[in-house]
Design an enzyme around this catalytic site. Structure first.
Site, PDB file in Angstrom:
ATOM      1  N   ASN A   9       0.866  -1.177   0.000  1.00  0.00           N
ATOM      2  CA  ASN A   9       0.000   0.000   0.000  1.00  0.00           C
ATOM      3  C   ASN A   9       0.907   1.233   0.000  1.00  0.00           C
ATOM      4  O   ASN A   9       1.418   1.626   1.042  1.00  0.00           O
ATOM      5  CB  ASN A   9      -0.896  -0.034   1.250  1.00  0.00           C
ATOM      6  CG  ASN A   9      -1.773   1.201   1.355  1.00  0.00           C
ATOM      7  OD1 ASN A   9      -1.823   2.021   0.435  1.00  0.00           O
ATOM      8  ND2 ASN A   9      -2.478   1.331   2.470  1.00  0.00           N
ATOM      9  N   LYS A  11       0.131   4.223  -0.461  1.00  0.00           N
ATOM     10  CA  LYS A  11      -0.584   5.421   0.015  1.00  0.00           C
ATOM     11  C   LYS A  11      -0.282   6.597  -0.915  1.00  0.00           C
ATOM     12  O   LYS A  11      -0.107   6.401  -2.107  1.00  0.00           O
ATOM     13  CB  LYS A  11      -0.233   5.710   1.475  1.00  0.00           C
ATOM     14  CG  LYS A  11      -0.380   4.452   2.357  1.00  0.00           C
ATOM     15  CD  LYS A  11      -0.317   4.692   3.813  1.00  0.00           C
ATOM     16  CE  LYS A  11      -0.475   3.373   4.547  1.00  0.00           C
ATOM     17  NZ  LYS A  11      -0.463   3.521   5.991  1.00  0.00           N
ATOM     18  N   HIS A  96      -9.820   1.061   4.415  1.00  0.00           N
ATOM     19  CA  HIS A  96      -8.561   1.260   5.120  1.00  0.00           C
ATOM     20  C   HIS A  96      -8.801   2.221   6.288  1.00  0.00           C
ATOM     21  O   HIS A  96      -9.608   3.143   6.185  1.00  0.00           O
ATOM     22  CB  HIS A  96      -7.507   1.826   4.159  1.00  0.00           C
ATOM     23  CG  HIS A  96      -6.160   1.866   4.799  1.00  0.00           C
ATOM     24  ND1 HIS A  96      -5.789   2.876   5.650  1.00  0.00           N
ATOM     25  CD2 HIS A  96      -5.113   1.005   4.755  1.00  0.00           C
ATOM     26  CE1 HIS A  96      -4.560   2.635   6.096  1.00  0.00           C
ATOM     27  NE2 HIS A  96      -4.136   1.500   5.560  1.00  0.00           N
ATOM     28  N   GLU A  98      -7.272   4.691   7.376  1.00  0.00           N
ATOM     29  CA  GLU A  98      -7.116   6.116   7.058  1.00  0.00           C
ATOM     30  C   GLU A  98      -8.364   6.650   6.345  1.00  0.00           C
ATOM     31  O   GLU A  98      -8.751   7.798   6.525  1.00  0.00           O
ATOM     32  CB  GLU A  98      -5.843   6.332   6.212  1.00  0.00           C
ATOM     33  CG  GLU A  98      -4.598   6.189   7.083  1.00  0.00           C
ATOM     34  CD  GLU A  98      -3.379   5.620   6.382  1.00  0.00           C
ATOM     35  OE1 GLU A  98      -3.313   5.658   5.145  1.00  0.00           O
ATOM     36  OE2 GLU A  98      -2.499   5.111   7.101  1.00  0.00           O
ATOM     37  N   GLU A 168      -5.886  -4.945  10.441  1.00  0.00           N
ATOM     38  CA  GLU A 168      -4.884  -3.908  10.672  1.00  0.00           C
ATOM     39  C   GLU A 168      -5.236  -3.124  11.932  1.00  0.00           C
ATOM     40  O   GLU A 168      -6.054  -2.182  11.876  1.00  0.00           O
ATOM     41  CB  GLU A 168      -4.841  -2.937   9.495  1.00  0.00           C
ATOM     42  CG  GLU A 168      -4.467  -3.588   8.180  1.00  0.00           C
ATOM     43  CD  GLU A 168      -3.918  -2.543   7.205  1.00  0.00           C
ATOM     44  OE1 GLU A 168      -2.742  -2.609   6.880  1.00  0.00           O
ATOM     45  OE2 GLU A 168      -4.674  -1.657   6.800  1.00  0.00           O
ATOM     46  N   GLY A 174       1.679   2.492  10.770  1.00  0.00           N
ATOM     47  CA  GLY A 174       2.602   3.621  10.631  1.00  0.00           C
ATOM     48  C   GLY A 174       3.228   4.072  11.934  1.00  0.00           C
ATOM     49  O   GLY A 174       3.813   5.148  12.001  1.00  0.00           O
ATOM     50  N   SER A 213       2.810  -1.898  10.521  1.00  0.00           N
ATOM     51  CA  SER A 213       4.248  -1.905  10.806  1.00  0.00           C
ATOM     52  C   SER A 213       4.925  -3.252  10.540  1.00  0.00           C
ATOM     53  O   SER A 213       5.791  -3.679  11.300  1.00  0.00           O
ATOM     54  CB  SER A 213       4.507  -1.437  12.238  1.00  0.00           C
ATOM     55  OG  SER A 213       4.071  -0.095  12.396  1.00  0.00           O
TER      56      SER A 213
HETATM   57  P1  PGA Z   1       2.299   0.435   7.750  1.00  0.00           P
HETATM   58  O1  PGA Z   1       0.890   0.604   7.044  1.00  0.00           O
HETATM   59  O2  PGA Z   1       2.936  -0.832   7.239  1.00  0.00           O
HETATM   60  O3  PGA Z   1       3.079   1.665   7.379  1.00  0.00           O
HETATM   61  O4  PGA Z   1       2.043   0.358   9.227  1.00  0.00           O
HETATM   62  C1  PGA Z   1       0.052  -0.498   6.795  1.00  0.00           C
HETATM   63  C2  PGA Z   1      -1.219  -0.033   6.132  1.00  0.00           C
HETATM   64  O5  PGA Z   1      -1.647   1.092   6.400  1.00  0.00           O
HETATM   65  O6  PGA Z   1      -1.809  -0.737   5.295  1.00  0.00           O
END
Ligand code: PGA
Length: 252
Positions: A9, A11, A96, A98, A168, A174, A213
């Site tokens: 992803n 983003k 997601h 976000e 997640e 993140g 992460s």
């Molecule tokens: P991350 O994000 O690996 O940076 O924690 C995962 C995601 O948002 O799908």
């Protein structure tokens, strides 16, 4: 036997030249065979077709990060399932965290987007997960189950079966804080048990991937858990070496 999937992803990161070098390194090092894990890249939508053209002869697949719940019309800035399909995507991320937290996507909107994705012949990767406050109140199972139930209540079971669920935990996205393999496995197991009550033995065929992460130094342990079928990788997917190592940590 479930085939693992490792999805990147990206983003809202990178420009065309960076996408090009990232894809070049990935296609040089990742050789997807039917006997290995699936690999999916979800670049920013403006680069979908471009990245798709670079993936041309590889078995690495393409996905979008978001989809409109509407079919077409006056929805400025939105992208329909048909458009996503049309530029060569097979997958789309839905719900997601976000999108849920920054853009206010409710469980209901997420379910409508899921429905739009399956109607367009796409494979939704349905993201679910609890916040830290919810975990601390022991609400993790309740939250993830209600997020999945909202979708299952709206979509024909048959059309649900081909999707992927990404667990997640919001507190792990993140932040550099990964769920331990045991914590993640516990939730993946809970999700699969719940799916058994809804779709019976099909639950054993559905892929449930972990995100939050994931790095090259924790991927192998996470992917070794019995109900973890790969990962959704954010930050670490922007680093070709990291992503390649993570991909190779997923074994059939
Ligand atoms: P991350 O994000 O690996 O940076 O924690 C995962 C995601 O948002 O799908």
């Amino acid at each position: 036997m479930r085939r693992p999937v490792v999805a990147a992803n990206w983003k809202m990161n990178g420009i065309k030249s960076e996408a090009k070098s990232l894809v070049k390194s990935i296609t040089n090092e990742i050789d997807v065979q039917s006997t290995s894990a699936s690999c999916v890249l979800t670049p920013p939508s403006i680069y979908l077709e471009y990245v798709g053209s670079l993936l041309n002869h590889s078995m690495i697949e393409l996905g979008a990060q978001n989809i409109s719940q509407h079919l077409q019309g006056a929805f400025t800035g939105e992208i329909s399932g048909k458009m996503i399909q049309d530029v060569g995507c097979r997958y789309v991320l839905v719900g997601h965290s976000e999108r849920r937290s920054i853009y206010g996507e409710s469980d209901e909107i997420v379910a409508l987007k899921f429905q739009a994705a399956v109607n367009a012949g796409l494979i939704p990767i349905l993201c679910v997960g609890e916040s830290l406050a919810q975990r601390e109140k022991n609400l993790t199972s309740e939250i993830v189950i209600s997020q999945i139930a909202e979708v299952l209540n709206r979509v024909d079971q048959e059309r649900f079966l081909n999707s992927i669920i990404a667990y997640e935990p919001v507190w792990a996205i993140g932040t550099g804080k990964t769920a331990t393999p045991q914590q993640a496995q516990e939730v993946h197991y809970t999700i699969r048990q719940y799916l058994r009550t809804r779709i019976h033995s099909h639950a054993d065929l559905m892929r449930i991937i972990y995100g939050g992460s994931v790095k090259s130094n924790n991927a192998r342990e996470l992917f070794a858990e019995p109900d973890i079928d790969g990962g959704l990788i954010g930050g670490a997917s922007l680093d070709a070496d990291e992503f390649i190592k993570i991909y190779h940590s997923a074994r059939i």
